[in-house]
Design a protein around this motif. Structure first.
Motif, PDB file in Angstrom:
ATOM      1  N   SER A  31       0.831  -1.210   0.000  1.00 52.88           N
ATOM      2  CA  SER A  31       0.000   0.000   0.000  1.00 52.88           C
ATOM      3  C   SER A  31       0.864   1.259   0.000  1.00 52.88           C
ATOM      4  O   SER A  31       0.646   2.189  -0.792  1.00 52.88           O
ATOM      5  CB  SER A  31      -0.909  -0.019   1.233  1.00 52.88           C
ATOM      6  OG  SER A  31      -1.521   1.238   1.403  1.00 52.88           O
ATOM      7  N   LEU A 182      -7.082   1.025  -1.670  1.00 51.26           N
ATOM      8  CA  LEU A 182      -7.660  -0.302  -1.457  1.00 51.26           C
ATOM      9  C   LEU A 182      -6.733  -1.162  -0.590  1.00 51.26           C
ATOM     10  O   LEU A 182      -7.175  -1.866   0.328  1.00 51.26           O
ATOM     11  CB  LEU A 182      -7.911  -0.990  -2.803  1.00 51.26           C
ATOM     12  CG  LEU A 182      -9.015  -0.365  -3.670  1.00 51.26           C
ATOM     13  CD1 LEU A 182      -9.053  -1.028  -5.038  1.00 51.26           C
ATOM     14  CD2 LEU A 182     -10.363  -0.480  -2.980  1.00 51.26           C
ATOM     15  N   GLN A 183      -5.431  -1.097  -0.902  1.00 52.68           N
ATOM     16  CA  GLN A 183      -4.463  -1.854  -0.114  1.00 52.68           C
ATOM     17  C   GLN A 183      -4.412  -1.338   1.319  1.00 52.68           C
ATOM     18  O   GLN A 183      -4.269  -2.115   2.273  1.00 52.68           O
ATOM     19  CB  GLN A 183      -3.076  -1.739  -0.754  1.00 52.68           C
ATOM     20  CG  GLN A 183      -2.920  -2.482  -2.067  1.00 52.68           C
ATOM     21  CD  GLN A 183      -2.804  -3.975  -1.849  1.00 52.68           C
ATOM     22  OE1 GLN A 183      -2.451  -4.435  -0.776  1.00 52.68           O
ATOM     23  NE2 GLN A 183      -3.131  -4.735  -2.875  1.00 52.68           N
TER      24      GLN A 183
END
Length: 299
Positions: A31, A182-183
């Motif tokens: 991320s 999203l990560q």
């Protein structure tokens, strides 16, 4: 508060849930690496705008017959246009470039691609007038006025090309930020889950400590620090990912672009991207850990 006890509990907690800790670190690292990649793209766009803003030109390309017959811009059609442009207010300079000069510039730009240079010929490149404006944002006026004039094949505005190029980079930047988001969400869930599991496995020890008078903050601090330590390790791993990706991928890619895109240096990664990643990892890990403890851990 005994610092040695707190840190020993942090190490014990991370080691006890080793698989979840590894998953949390890797997810956080991916991320943050995506976030760092997006920040590097933003920095590259800013560099390009700074580098190219003063060099933006409007180019008037002549037709084949004019390019072939007038190598010094001495005939009426070319010299008339040049004089007219030179006398316009707001025009900083007008430079004529014949086919041979254009070919020499082509070779300099694409010197890293000898196959392409070998295929090119001076006859395939048009003569042109390169116009620099005092205010490059007014280039559309020149384009409208000189497009379709006798002897003019086309008029190119580099501002249009740059805007398209920057828009393409912005799309790529936005994609990296979305993937990073999203990560990051997955990393938050893993941090929360890891803290809950860690608290559950040590519920007896924590209960005894509470019975003998330990404060809630004292018993919960190790869980909070576990999240922060895992986040910082993820940030360090993300910085390593960026440095390795720069050396193995981006350096080659940017070199093949012929110097059009400014290089990403090691210093660009180490500052300001690296401190931002470490700061974000600490902030997110601490907030997630604190919220998880307040919501799910009662003792």
């Amino acid at each position: 508060m005994r610092a040695s006890f707190v840190f020993s509990e942090v190490v014990t907690g991370l080691r006890r849930n080793i698989t979840m800790t590894i998953a949390m670190v890797i997810t956080t690292a991916v991320s943050l690496a995506m976030l760092g990649g997006g920040l590097l793209i933003v920095g590259t766009i800013d560099k390009m705008k700074t580098n190219y803003q003063d060099d933006v030109e409007v180019t008037v390309y002549f037709t084949d017959d004019v390019s072939a017959s007038d190598v010094n811009c001495s005939q009426q059609l070319c010299s008339g246009l040049r004089t007219e442009l030179d006398s316009r207010p707001g025009v900083d300079s007008v430079v004529f470039e014949n086919r041979q000069d254009a070919f020499e510039r082509f070779k300099r730009i694409f010197e890293g691609q000898p196959e392409l240079v070998e295929l090119a010929r001076p006859e395939s490149l048009p003569a042109s007038l390169h116009i620099k404006l005092e205010d490059p944002s007014r280039s559309d006026v020149i384009v409208k006025e000189y497009t379709g004039r006798p002897g003019v094949d086309k008029v190119d505005d580099q501002n249009v090309f740059l805007e398209r190029f920057f828009n393409g980079l912005n799309v790529f930047r936005n994609i990296t930020f979305v993937v990073a988001l999203l990560q990051a969400f997955a990393a938050l869930l893993l941090i929360s889950n890891t803290i809950q599991v860690s608290a559950f496995t040590r519920r007896t020890e924590v209960g005894i400590m509470r019975l003998v008078g330990a404060t809630r903050w004292y018993t919960q601090l190790p869980f909070l620090l576990e999240a922060v330590v895992a986040g910082v390790v993820g940030a360090i791993l993300a910085i390593v990912f960026l440095l390795v990706g720069k050396m193995l991928f981006f350096d080659t890619l940017l070199t093949s672009a012929g110097g059009i895109i400014p290089p990403v240096t090691t210093l660009d990664v180490l500052f300001p991207v690296a401190p931002i990643l470490v700061g974000v990892s600490i902030l997110i890990s601490a907030i997630t850990g604190y919220v998880t403890l307040r919501l799910y851990v009662r003792h």
